[in-house]
Design an enzyme around this catalytic site. Sequence first.
Site, PDB file in Angstrom:
ATOM      1  N   GLN A 545      17.565 -28.276 -37.021  1.00 20.97           N
ATOM      2  CA  GLN A 545      18.753 -28.130 -38.245  1.00 20.97           C
ATOM      3  C   GLN A 545      19.577 -26.637 -37.802  1.00 20.97           C
ATOM      4  OE1 GLN A 545      18.823 -27.682 -42.817  1.00 20.97           O
ATOM      5  NE2 GLN A 545      18.916 -29.646 -42.232  1.00 20.97           N
ATOM      6  N   ASP A 548      17.933 -20.933 -35.427  1.00 24.86           N
ATOM      7  CA  ASP A 548      16.997 -19.880 -35.893  1.00 24.86           C
ATOM      8  C   ASP A 548      15.520 -20.628 -35.832  1.00 24.86           C
ATOM      9  OD1 ASP A 548      18.220 -17.265 -36.384  1.00 24.86           O
ATOM     10  OD2 ASP A 548      19.504 -18.750 -37.100  1.00 24.86           O
ATOM     11  N   TYR A 549      15.588 -21.824 -36.467  1.00 28.80           N
ATOM     12  CA  TYR A 549      14.259 -22.613 -36.555  1.00 28.80           C
ATOM     13  C   TYR A 549      13.810 -23.337 -35.325  1.00 28.80           C
ATOM     14  CZ  TYR A 549      15.860 -22.149 -41.560  1.00 28.80           C
ATOM     15  OH  TYR A 549      16.352 -21.820 -42.596  1.00 28.80           O
ATOM     16  N   HIS A 590      20.166 -17.616 -40.509  1.00 31.71           N
ATOM     17  CA  HIS A 590      20.968 -18.893 -40.018  1.00 31.71           C
ATOM     18  C   HIS A 590      22.435 -18.241 -39.129  1.00 31.71           C
ATOM     19  CE1 HIS A 590      19.186 -19.974 -43.911  1.00 31.71           C
ATOM     20  NE2 HIS A 590      19.445 -21.140 -43.455  1.00 31.71           N
TER      21      HIS A 590
END
Length: 801
Positions: A545, A548-549, A590
Amino acid sequence: MSQNKKNTALSFEDFKKEVIQDYTIAKISRECSLLGRREVLTGKAKFGIFGDGKEVPQLAMAKAFQNGDFRSGYYRDQTFMMAIGQLNIQQFFAGLFGDANIENDPMSGGRQMGGHFATHSLDENGKWKKLTEQKNSSGDISPTAGQMPRLLGLAQASKYYRAIPEADQNQQFSVSGNEVAWGTIGNASTSEGLFFETINAAGVLQVPMVMSVWDDQYGISVHAKYQTTKENISEILKGFQRDEHGNGYEILRVKGWDYPALVETYAKASQIAREEHVPVLIHVQELTQPQGHSTSGSHERYKSKERLAWEAEQDCILQMRNWMIEANIATAEELDVLDKDLKKQVLDGKKEAWKNYLDPIIAERNELVAVLQQVAAQSPNKVFIEKHIADLQELKEPIRRDVLIAARKVLRLIVQEGSKTLLLQFIEKYYAAVQPKYSSHLFSVSDEKAQNIQEVAPTYDVDAEEVDARVILRDNFDYILANHKNVTVFGEDSGNIGDVNQGLEGLQEKHGEERVTDTGIREATILGQGIGMAMRGLRPIAEIQYLDYLLYAIQIMSDDLATLQYRTVGRQKAPLIVRTRGHRLEGIWHSGSPMGMIINAIRGMHVLVPRDMTKAAGFYNTLLESDEPALLIECLNGYRLKEKMPNNIGQFKTAIGVVETIKEGTDLTILSYGSTLRIVEQAAKELMEVGIDVEIIDAQSLLPFDIKHDVVKSLAKTNRLLVVDEDVPGGASAYLLQQVLEVQKGYRHLDSEPQTLTSKEHRPAYGTDGDYFSKPSAEDVYEKVYDIMHEVNPTKFPKLY
């Protein structure tokens, strides 16, 4: 007994032959382990990690394993590979010796230590073989539990093919989704998060997966009481057992030394997974590890005398032998004769593997000796050169390093002599022949490689409508899904709501839940789904998504996906597209742009950074014609910006590895990418007001970067360079400088110091002010360029501060 005979009554003689053949494979595998350890301790091999103690359950697993099935296992599965006919004695030792010839070591051409197994999904030209006509093993990696995410995707591919049979009408990759993905892992590695994440995801998805846990009560030197709650993985997972209240797993337990029970258990597991598409966990208990964890140490250091005595008595091959004698399958004397013969077979196979490994190197050594003798005859340094020759000839078992060291040291002695040319020719020829043995196939070498895909520009009607940029992405994905039945898109929020930025709006309803799918919040196994499905001929687009993830999945991308073609010498591929979004939003989690970390972790993948959604859509179209994996990062703040709607949606293609000059100028070259370009463009307009004309280049693609060397052509005109990047200092900006200054020799054209403008060292603070004080702003760009031009002409551009 074997799966293909399950409906046929075996005569006792046939039964005996099958059991004795199994015993033969187990004994060969054990002798390979025992002799392999000795080869390491005598120095012929560097390191050994073997499958001793796990032989009998692997025989049972092999019996249930069918053509088209895939294994995703770990480094103790040598018996299984032998039992399915994909590993012989010579190949086992070739892997141990690090033989760089793919014909001798088909598992990895010497690129991985022994115990890492792979079959060939591709031919020598990088084209798919018919995987349904062979038994398949995905290329192993060492990180514990790292094989788990990929296993999920290998299993999910069967579910997809069963639901969408038109995705593989020739049955090259699947026969009606009948294939099972078989996973193996050691008991201690079930402590890893990747194991639990995969187990949960497979239970949710209900995919045909059989997961074997080889349990010998230890992980390295550490007992199970430090590894697993209750010291029992099947006990703590029993809540996953399927029942009348809901889907789940079938959980089976079996003793690892009980040959008949093992065969029965694996046949049952295969049937459940294959026919019902229900995942199965097999906890194989009471196994042993006769030689300890690896050649790095002795298990006598950490196991009690009582445990060692129990292991000797419960050894699975010994138990199988005892059962065979009791069942009148063979006498002790017959097995003694067989054991002796098999021991000799293994020794002879080892010798053959060593000869195959050593002979080419000796020939290379002898070729250099002949060259050095010619050089010595003409050199005033003859005595010193002859010493190098003598040292080289004394080596009974040379390695390639020895050859090249000698050549390079002699080169120093003759640097000003005429015979230097002869030696240089040898060295250059040697590098050209040998370096690819260790460095080839980081990327595809097939005719489908991404750089071979020609650019097709978007075209527009005269009255082309300006739309939210996300609509261009959506319509492009719609075209892709309609025209490529092997494409599936999945991720968090990807399905029902059409992703968080509506780039997939309405597409699940239109194309079906198998094609556009929501997942759980589990980035590592989202990546794993994509890898496994891509290895089985599908073209998945796995969505993370936010950029950063991606860190949750970076290990899988780095260790597994990015290295797959390299570590199998081009015999496996997974052309997965990883979709994400990042840059220039707000807040620590984010708005990150950790590009330096990413590009240095995933060499072997393409990293694409389009500045707008039309460019992004073009990249997706290009990638779907290529056979390489890529990470594509869409600009988070670009979805609602207006772009013109092309009239050739789904057909235009953005070239990979090609920069684009989006503004020409004469005074200074600014190189950037992604959302930051909009800030650079704003600053460029303001700089023009004071007479500074900058050229702006969009990198577009970081891996690969500027294969046409257009940036250095710009520097030849402007003589100055500024790299603007929102990564931390020394991140992607350092990489871009290295590419321009070192690879492209851009330093030759510079009249000013090359500079970078990056974010601060910390992650961005939240809010608009946090963004302004954390990342480059238009004012920062303006002042940085102005300061460079002040140095050039301080009268025209006096200091601002």
